[in-house]
Design a protein around this motif. Structure first.
Motif, PDB file in Angstrom:
ATOM      1  N   TRP A  27    -131.122  33.288  65.225  1.00 38.53           N
ATOM      2  CA  TRP A  27    -131.343  33.523  66.649  1.00 38.53           C
ATOM      3  C   TRP A  27    -132.516  32.669  67.078  1.00 38.53           C
ATOM      4  O   TRP A  27    -133.554  32.630  66.410  1.00 38.53           O
ATOM      5  CB  TRP A  27    -131.647  34.993  66.919  1.00 38.53           C
ATOM      6  N   VAL A  28    -132.372  31.960  68.196  1.00 43.40           N
ATOM      7  CA  VAL A  28    -133.412  31.082  68.708  1.00 43.40           C
ATOM      8  C   VAL A  28    -133.685  31.455  70.163  1.00 43.40           C
ATOM      9  O   VAL A  28    -132.757  31.574  70.960  1.00 43.40           O
ATOM     10  CB  VAL A  28    -132.966  29.604  68.627  1.00 43.40           C
ATOM     11  N   LEU A  29    -134.954  31.656  70.505  1.00 47.89           N
ATOM     12  CA  LEU A  29    -135.336  31.855  71.893  1.00 47.89           C
ATOM     13  C   LEU A  29    -135.438  30.472  72.511  1.00 47.89           C
ATOM     14  O   LEU A  29    -136.236  29.645  72.075  1.00 47.89           O
ATOM     15  CB  LEU A  29    -136.676  32.591  72.004  1.00 47.89           C
ATOM     16  N   GLY A 104    -135.882  32.253  79.727  1.00 52.36           N
ATOM     17  CA  GLY A 104    -135.622  32.235  78.297  1.00 52.36           C
ATOM     18  C   GLY A 104    -134.324  32.966  77.983  1.00 52.36           C
ATOM     19  O   GLY A 104    -133.933  33.895  78.692  1.00 52.36           O
ATOM     20  N   TYR A 105    -133.662  32.531  76.931  1.00 48.83           N
ATOM     21  CA  TYR A 105    -132.399  33.117  76.490  1.00 48.83           C
ATOM     22  C   TYR A 105    -132.386  33.164  74.969  1.00 48.83           C
ATOM     23  O   TYR A 105    -132.992  32.324  74.308  1.00 48.83           O
ATOM     24  CB  TYR A 105    -131.211  32.247  76.944  1.00 48.83           C
ATOM     25  N   TRP A 106    -131.687  34.126  74.413  1.00 52.40           N
ATOM     26  CA  TRP A 106    -131.433  34.142  72.982  1.00 52.40           C
ATOM     27  C   TRP A 106    -130.115  33.418  72.741  1.00 52.40           C
ATOM     28  O   TRP A 106    -129.137  33.638  73.449  1.00 52.40           O
ATOM     29  CB  TRP A 106    -131.324  35.559  72.445  1.00 52.40           C
ATOM     30  N   PHE A 107    -130.108  32.548  71.733  1.00 54.36           N
ATOM     31  CA  PHE A 107    -128.901  31.806  71.391  1.00 54.36           C
ATOM     32  C   PHE A 107    -128.733  31.799  69.874  1.00 54.36           C
ATOM     33  O   PHE A 107    -129.703  31.656  69.133  1.00 54.36           O
ATOM     34  CB  PHE A 107    -128.974  30.369  71.917  1.00 54.36           C
ATOM     35  N   TYR A 108    -127.493  31.947  69.437  1.00 58.38           N
ATOM     36  CA  TYR A 108    -127.150  31.954  68.014  1.00 58.38           C
ATOM     37  C   TYR A 108    -125.872  31.144  67.851  1.00 58.38           C
ATOM     38  O   TYR A 108    -124.941  31.277  68.646  1.00 58.38           O
ATOM     39  CB  TYR A 108    -126.901  33.403  67.571  1.00 58.38           C
ATOM     40  N   GLY A 143    -140.634  46.344  82.802  1.00 57.95           N
ATOM     41  CA  GLY A 143    -140.201  44.980  83.087  1.00 57.95           C
ATOM     42  C   GLY A 143    -140.455  44.095  81.880  1.00 57.95           C
ATOM     43  O   GLY A 143    -141.530  44.120  81.292  1.00 57.95           O
ATOM     44  N   ARG A 144    -139.450  43.353  81.472  1.00 55.20           N
ATOM     45  CA  ARG A 144    -139.584  42.390  80.375  1.00 55.20           C
ATOM     46  C   ARG A 144    -138.951  41.096  80.838  1.00 55.20           C
ATOM     47  O   ARG A 144    -137.808  41.088  81.270  1.00 55.20           O
ATOM     48  CB  ARG A 144    -138.858  42.873  79.124  1.00 55.20           C
ATOM     49  N   THR A 145    -139.688  40.035  80.745  1.00 46.31           N
ATOM     50  CA  THR A 145    -139.170  38.759  81.211  1.00 46.31           C
ATOM     51  C   THR A 145    -139.131  37.771  80.060  1.00 46.31           C
ATOM     52  O   THR A 145    -140.123  37.573  79.371  1.00 46.31           O
ATOM     53  CB  THR A 145    -140.043  38.199  82.351  1.00 46.31           C
ATOM     54  N   MET A 146    -137.976  37.158  79.880  1.00 48.05           N
ATOM     55  CA  MET A 146    -137.829  36.103  78.883  1.00 48.05           C
ATOM     56  C   MET A 146    -138.041  34.780  79.615  1.00 48.05           C
ATOM     57  O   MET A 146    -137.309  34.454  80.536  1.00 48.05           O
ATOM     58  CB  MET A 146    -136.440  36.157  78.258  1.00 48.05           C
ATOM     59  N   VAL A 147    -139.079  34.036  79.222  1.00 50.11           N
ATOM     60  CA  VAL A 147    -139.383  32.770  79.883  1.00 50.11           C
ATOM     61  C   VAL A 147    -139.232  31.629  78.898  1.00 50.11           C
ATOM     62  O   VAL A 147    -139.288  31.807  77.685  1.00 50.11           O
ATOM     63  CB  VAL A 147    -140.803  32.755  80.500  1.00 50.11           C
ATOM     64  N   GLY A 148    -139.027  30.443  79.444  1.00 48.83           N
ATOM     65  CA  GLY A 148    -138.913  29.228  78.645  1.00 48.83           C
ATOM     66  C   GLY A 148    -139.688  28.113  79.322  1.00 48.83           C
ATOM     67  O   GLY A 148    -139.945  28.150  80.533  1.00 48.83           O
TER      68      GLY A 148
END
Length: 181
Positions: A27-29, A104-108, A143-148
């Motif tokens: 899994w990669v953010l 941000g996103y999780w990708f596998y 609140g949780r924010t995934m950022v990139g």
């Protein structure tokens, strides 16, 4: 709330960005420093990792998976898959949004070992601050924010700022990201 990243370099332009040596079975953010020409996840990853995963409830996502946190339901929503609601029941909450620069996103992926893939799109204007909208608490969930990183060069997150705007309290302030935790 928003994260403001202050830096300088080139103006917004169409660009091709390569992700070299993308790992297999991890899994990669991931974040995108360009807004893809076609932001549909099937269009971005399908050509490199075994085709599109589809939008139906029967998708098995054996080649790759794409996820983003959903504050309202307090769970991850996954591309082409059913999601778990707050009670652990699989249901169709929806899909992650189209790919957005700065999120941000999780990708596998388990299709290619150390693959390199390219994304063509428009780079963010790095002559000015870039604002990333933060997810506020919803439905009694934090609140949780995934950022990139929205840029094509490395940034130091500890030099970023959080700008707080609140119409209800007439509050407007800037705080360093490290103290915003």
């Amino acid at each position: 709330l928003g994260i403001i990243i202050c830096t300088s370099a080139l103006f917004a332009q169409t660009s091709n960005y390569a992700y070299p040596s993308f790992p297999k079975d991890q899994w990669v953010l991931i974040g995108f420093p360009v807004t893809p020409t076609d932001p549909d996840p099937d269009a971005v990853w399908g050509p490199y990792f075994g085709g599109g995963q589809g939008h139906d409830d029967n998708a098995d996502n054996t080649q790759w998976r794409f996820s983003r946190w959903n504050n309202y339901y307090d769970t991850y929503v996954r591309w082409g898959e059913l999601d778990r609601d707050t009670n652990g029941v699989y249901t169709d909450i929806g899909e992650p949004t189209a790919i957005i620069t700065g999120w941000g996103y999780w990708f596998y992926q388990n299709n290619a070992s150390e693959a390199t893939f390219n994304v063509t799109g428009t780079k963010a204007n790095d002559q000015q601050s870039y604002q990333i909208q933060l997810d506020a608490p919803q439905n009694n969930h934090r609140g949780r924010t995934m950022v990139g990183n929205p840029f094509t060069f490395p940034i130091d997150w500890k030099n970023s700022e959080v700008i707080v705007h609140s119409e209800s309290e007439h509050l407007d302030m800037t705080i360093p990201l490290l103290t915003a935790n």
